[in-house]
Design a protein around this motif. Structure first.
Motif, PDB file in Angstrom:
ATOM      1  N   ALA A  78       0.837  -1.111  -0.049  1.00  0.00           N
ATOM      2  CA  ALA A  78       0.021  -0.055  -0.151  1.00  0.00           C
ATOM      3  C   ALA A  78       0.822   1.171   0.024  1.00  0.00           C
ATOM      4  O   ALA A  78       0.508   2.202  -0.710  1.00  0.00           O
ATOM      5  N   ASP A  79       1.823   1.355   0.775  1.00  0.00           N
ATOM      6  CA  ASP A  79       2.681   2.476   0.798  1.00  0.00           C
ATOM      7  C   ASP A  79       3.348   2.857  -0.423  1.00  0.00           C
ATOM      8  O   ASP A  79       3.285   4.054  -0.785  1.00  0.00           O
ATOM      9  N   LYS A  80       3.790   1.973  -1.271  1.00  0.00           N
ATOM     10  CA  LYS A  80       4.363   2.323  -2.430  1.00  0.00           C
ATOM     11  C   LYS A  80       3.479   2.366  -3.673  1.00  0.00           C
ATOM     12  O   LYS A  80       3.428   3.354  -4.513  1.00  0.00           O
ATOM     13  N   PHE A  81       2.247   1.729  -3.534  1.00  0.00           N
ATOM     14  CA  PHE A  81       1.317   1.463  -4.588  1.00  0.00           C
ATOM     15  C   PHE A  81       0.225   2.619  -4.807  1.00  0.00           C
ATOM     16  O   PHE A  81      -0.170   3.206  -5.617  1.00  0.00           O
ATOM     17  N   LEU A  82      -0.176   2.900  -3.476  1.00  0.00           N
ATOM     18  CA  LEU A  82      -1.522   3.877  -3.522  1.00  0.00           C
ATOM     19  C   LEU A  82      -0.912   5.284  -4.048  1.00  0.00           C
ATOM     20  O   LEU A  82      -1.928   6.059  -4.861  1.00  0.00           O
ATOM     21  N   PRO A  83       0.235   5.713  -3.748  1.00  0.00           N
ATOM     22  CA  PRO A  83       0.676   7.082  -4.308  1.00  0.00           C
ATOM     23  C   PRO A  83       0.879   6.974  -6.017  1.00  0.00           C
ATOM     24  O   PRO A  83       0.426   7.970  -6.472  1.00  0.00           O
ATOM     25  N   MET A  84       1.227   5.758  -6.155  1.00  0.00           N
ATOM     26  CA  MET A  84       1.130   5.650  -7.618  1.00  0.00           C
ATOM     27  C   MET A  84      -0.231   5.836  -8.285  1.00  0.00           C
ATOM     28  O   MET A  84      -0.645   6.406  -9.521  1.00  0.00           O
ATOM     29  N   VAL A  85      -1.328   5.160  -7.796  1.00  0.00           N
ATOM     30  CA  VAL A  85      -2.496   5.370  -8.217  1.00  0.00           C
ATOM     31  C   VAL A  85      -3.133   6.671  -8.145  1.00  0.00           C
ATOM     32  O   VAL A  85      -3.790   7.086  -9.123  1.00  0.00           O
ATOM     33  N   GLU A  86      -2.815   7.455  -7.040  1.00  0.00           N
ATOM     34  CA  GLU A  86      -3.160   8.835  -6.824  1.00  0.00           C
ATOM     35  C   GLU A  86      -2.839   9.822  -7.862  1.00  0.00           C
ATOM     36  O   GLU A  86      -3.425  10.463  -8.711  1.00  0.00           O
ATOM     37  N   GLU A  87      -1.516   9.581  -8.219  1.00  0.00           N
ATOM     38  CA  GLU A  87      -0.778  10.292  -9.226  1.00  0.00           C
ATOM     39  C   GLU A  87      -1.489  10.167 -10.526  1.00  0.00           C
ATOM     40  O   GLU A  87      -1.687  11.005 -11.342  1.00  0.00           O
ATOM     41  N   LEU A 131      -2.711   8.099   2.073  1.00  0.00           N
ATOM     42  CA  LEU A 131      -3.182   9.262   1.086  1.00  0.00           C
ATOM     43  C   LEU A 131      -4.195  10.279   2.211  1.00  0.00           C
ATOM     44  O   LEU A 131      -5.367   9.916   2.053  1.00  0.00           O
ATOM     45  N   PRO A 132      -3.564  11.181   2.958  1.00  0.00           N
ATOM     46  CA  PRO A 132      -4.171  11.814   3.867  1.00  0.00           C
ATOM     47  C   PRO A 132      -5.307  12.800   3.413  1.00  0.00           C
ATOM     48  O   PRO A 132      -6.118  13.117   4.212  1.00  0.00           O
ATOM     49  N   ASP A 133      -4.992  13.292   1.991  1.00  0.00           N
ATOM     50  CA  ASP A 133      -6.004  14.199   1.528  1.00  0.00           C
ATOM     51  C   ASP A 133      -7.095  13.794   0.879  1.00  0.00           C
ATOM     52  O   ASP A 133      -7.958  14.691   0.505  1.00  0.00           O
ATOM     53  N   ARG A 179     -11.586   8.120  -2.475  1.00  0.00           N
ATOM     54  CA  ARG A 179     -12.061   7.973  -1.083  1.00  0.00           C
ATOM     55  C   ARG A 179     -11.640   6.657  -0.557  1.00  0.00           C
ATOM     56  O   ARG A 179     -11.248   5.713  -1.077  1.00  0.00           O
ATOM     57  N   GLY A 180     -11.442   6.495   0.703  1.00  0.00           N
ATOM     58  CA  GLY A 180     -10.645   5.324   1.391  1.00  0.00           C
ATOM     59  C   GLY A 180     -10.777   5.031   2.756  1.00  0.00           C
ATOM     60  O   GLY A 180     -11.414   5.806   3.553  1.00  0.00           O
ATOM     61  N   ASP A 181     -10.783   3.862   3.127  1.00  0.00           N
ATOM     62  CA  ASP A 181     -10.645   3.617   4.608  1.00  0.00           C
ATOM     63  C   ASP A 181      -9.485   4.079   5.565  1.00  0.00           C
ATOM     64  O   ASP A 181      -8.541   4.881   4.794  1.00  0.00           O
ATOM     65  N   ALA A 182      -9.498   3.766   6.913  1.00  0.00           N
ATOM     66  CA  ALA A 182      -8.466   4.483   7.566  1.00  0.00           C
ATOM     67  C   ALA A 182      -7.104   4.369   7.201  1.00  0.00           C
ATOM     68  O   ALA A 182      -6.251   5.003   7.141  1.00  0.00           O
ATOM     69  N   ALA A 183      -6.768   3.027   6.808  1.00  0.00           N
ATOM     70  CA  ALA A 183      -5.571   2.612   6.301  1.00  0.00           C
ATOM     71  C   ALA A 183      -5.013   3.353   5.107  1.00  0.00           C
ATOM     72  O   ALA A 183      -3.836   3.808   4.832  1.00  0.00           O
ATOM     73  N   THR A 184      -5.956   3.301   4.281  1.00  0.00           N
ATOM     74  CA  THR A 184      -5.675   4.253   3.083  1.00  0.00           C
ATOM     75  C   THR A 184      -5.539   5.401   3.110  1.00  0.00           C
ATOM     76  O   THR A 184      -4.577   6.288   2.827  1.00  0.00           O
ATOM     77  N   LYS A 185      -6.277   6.265   4.179  1.00  0.00           N
ATOM     78  CA  LYS A 185      -6.060   7.643   4.469  1.00  0.00           C
ATOM     79  C   LYS A 185      -4.556   7.859   5.191  1.00  0.00           C
ATOM     80  O   LYS A 185      -3.958   9.033   5.093  1.00  0.00           O
ATOM     81  N   GLU A 186      -4.108   6.903   5.820  1.00  0.00           N
ATOM     82  CA  GLU A 186      -2.667   7.191   6.408  1.00  0.00           C
ATOM     83  C   GLU A 186      -1.709   7.326   5.395  1.00  0.00           C
ATOM     84  O   GLU A 186      -0.754   7.851   5.483  1.00  0.00           O
ATOM     85  N   PHE A 214     -16.574   9.839 -11.888  1.00  0.00           N
ATOM     86  CA  PHE A 214     -14.935   9.838 -11.650  1.00  0.00           C
ATOM     87  C   PHE A 214     -14.868   9.848 -10.238  1.00  0.00           C
ATOM     88  O   PHE A 214     -14.157  10.624  -9.555  1.00  0.00           O
ATOM     89  N   ILE A 215     -15.224   8.810  -9.410  1.00  0.00           N
ATOM     90  CA  ILE A 215     -15.190   8.664  -7.976  1.00  0.00           C
ATOM     91  C   ILE A 215     -14.503   7.112  -7.902  1.00  0.00           C
ATOM     92  O   ILE A 215     -14.981   6.263  -8.596  1.00  0.00           O
ATOM     93  N   MET A 216     -13.546   6.814  -7.072  1.00  0.00           N
ATOM     94  CA  MET A 216     -13.284   5.697  -6.559  1.00  0.00           C
ATOM     95  C   MET A 216     -13.088   5.648  -5.180  1.00  0.00           C
ATOM     96  O   MET A 216     -12.531   6.263  -4.351  1.00  0.00           O
ATOM     97  N   ALA A 217     -13.217   4.307  -4.423  1.00  0.00           N
ATOM     98  CA  ALA A 217     -13.033   3.816  -3.298  1.00  0.00           C
ATOM     99  C   ALA A 217     -12.159   2.910  -3.043  1.00  0.00           C
ATOM    100  O   ALA A 217     -11.926   1.839  -3.766  1.00  0.00           O
ATOM    101  N   ILE A 218     -11.170   2.996  -2.009  1.00  0.00           N
ATOM    102  CA  ILE A 218     -10.035   2.151  -1.963  1.00  0.00           C
ATOM    103  C   ILE A 218     -10.025   1.559  -0.462  1.00  0.00           C
ATOM    104  O   ILE A 218     -10.442   2.166   0.675  1.00  0.00           O
TER     105      ILE A 218
END
Length: 414
Positions: free
Chosen positions: A267-276, A295-297, A286-293, A313-317
């Motif tokens: 998650a730490d490596k991959f989620l920023p790639m997805v966000e970008e 991707l805090p924004d 949108r994401g659960d608590a672990a995702t917000k850790e 254009f909305i996606m939850a993680i």
């Protein structure tokens, strides 16, 4: 408008359709395709009325996109009819045959369902897809589209009927209800004397309304709360490319991705790639608590998010610890449509495909391929998310039933 008269006309047309040869049905489909392209200007003029009305009523973005027709889309609809004409005719196909101990020769053959009812929202191309597949499979069809595409649907049906009438084919094989009143739709749902099967297409709420109110047998279709699960062995660049395609190519359709599930170890490596990658398309995450850790924004997902089909254009993680947790989460919230895993692990892919409850399950591919045209069916009348009769994209074979032909030589049962 008298639906009983339409039903009677459809029954009569279905009887004629059942006697047409494959060559005759293919000729009719090609004539309908030609007429679509010949009458493109009339179709686009009718579509403009619907688009203008939709904009006046505040419809915009991806929902407006579902309504729009242009010359390219009309050509694609015509090509779809031609492709259906090139497919094998299922009617009369012998599925299996055998001889019993009594000497009876039994064969199981495909036959038309009879008269189909279609109730659908927004997308006018459904009119042509449904008409083409119904005609080739020997079924008459009564169509009832949403009010947003009323003028487009009426014009498309008119064009198809003109092609049939001018070439001495049964014109009432294709009928369009031109009254958007909900009372008419309710009447159609209960026209059991004439309609053999009802197929709804639209939002989850709309489909459930039809299922709950219809006395005609219903094939449940459409709603797509589709997930992609990325496990720790995945090629992350490949995963990003698949996610971008599945979420952004056409977010308003039922095979678009709505949810991303990610294994915690990446998650730490991959989620920023997805966000970008998704930032370029203005996708709201949108994401659960672990995702917000990580991707805090982004917004914190609610319980409602997990079961929502956004069509936007909305996606939850969701971040999970194990494959078992991913499968459990997906099976809890999905709509039995299309689910995917991105992985290099054969064992993980096998477990996912066996345990996920959905019409279509992918390994290392976009959910956007759940489509009758992409599956080689020429077109589709819908994507069935139930388990009886048909499941997945519904092409010609799924619009047939069977009968048994039994040939004897004077046998009487003892």
């Amino acid at each position: 408008m008298d639906l009983n008269q339409m039903g009677q006309a459809a029954k009569s047309a279905a009887t004629v359709l059942g006697q047409l040869s494959t060559i005759e049905k293919n000729r009719a489909l090609n004539l309908m395709a030609d007429e679509l392209q010949n009458k493109a200007s009339e179709i686009l003029a009718a579509n403009k009325i619907d688009i203008d009305s939709a904009e006046e009523n505040g419809i915009e973005g991806v929902m407006l996109d579902r309504l729009k027709l242009d010359n390219e889309i009309i050509d694609a609809m015509a090509d779809g009819l031609r492709q259906v004409s090139s497919l094998a005719d299922p009617i009369g196909e012998e599925i299996k045959g055998w001889v019993t101990e009594d000497g009876l020769n039994i064969s199981q053959v495909r036959v038309p369902l009879g008269v189909l009812g279609m109730i659908f929202e927004a997308r006018p191309n459904v009119t042509v897809d449904a008409a083409g597949l119904a005609f080739k499979s020997g079924n008459a069809v009564i169509l009832r589209g949403g009010k947003e595409a009323l003028h487009s649907n009426i014009e498309l049906a008119k064009v198809l009927r003109t092609a049939l009438k001018e070439n001495d084919f049964p014109v009432d094989a294709v009928q369009m209800i031109d009254n958007p009143d909900h009372a008419i739709a309710n009447q159609l749902m209960n026209l059991t004397e004439y309609i053999d099967v009802l197929i709804p297409r639209g939002s989850a709420k709309f489909i459930q309304m039809v299922v709950k109110n219809s006395t005609v047998p219903v094939i449940e279709t459409g709603a797509g709360n589709c997930h992609i699960y990325v496990d720790e062995t995945a090629d992350l660049k490949q995963a990003v490319d698949i996610i971008v395609n599945a979420k952004t190519q056409r977010p308003s359709v039922c095979n678009a991705m709505e949810k991303l599930v990610v294994q915690r170890s990446i998650a730490d490596k991959f989620l920023p790639m997805v966000e970008e990658a998704l930032h370029a398309y203005n996708v709201e995450l949108r994401g659960d608590a672990a995702t917000k850790e990580v991707l805090p924004d982004i917004k914190l997902a609610t319980e409602e998010d997990w079961s929502t089909e956004y069509n936007d254009f909305i996606m939850a993680i969701k971040v999970v610890d194990t494959l078992d947790e991913a499968i459990s989460h997906i099976n809890k919230y999905n709509t039995k449509h299309s689910e995917a895993i991105i992985t290099k692990s054969y064992d993980a892919s096998q477990k996912f495909t066996k345990e996920i409850d959905a019409a279509v399950v992918y390994v290392n591919a976009s959910t956007r391929f759940t489509d009758g045209f992409k599956f080689g069916f020429g077109a589709e009348i819908g994507i069935s998310t139930q388990k009886l009769h048909a499941r997945g994209p519904m092409g010609l074979n799924e619009l047939t039933s069977t009968k048994y032909i039994v040939r004897g030589e004077g046998q009487a049962r003892k």
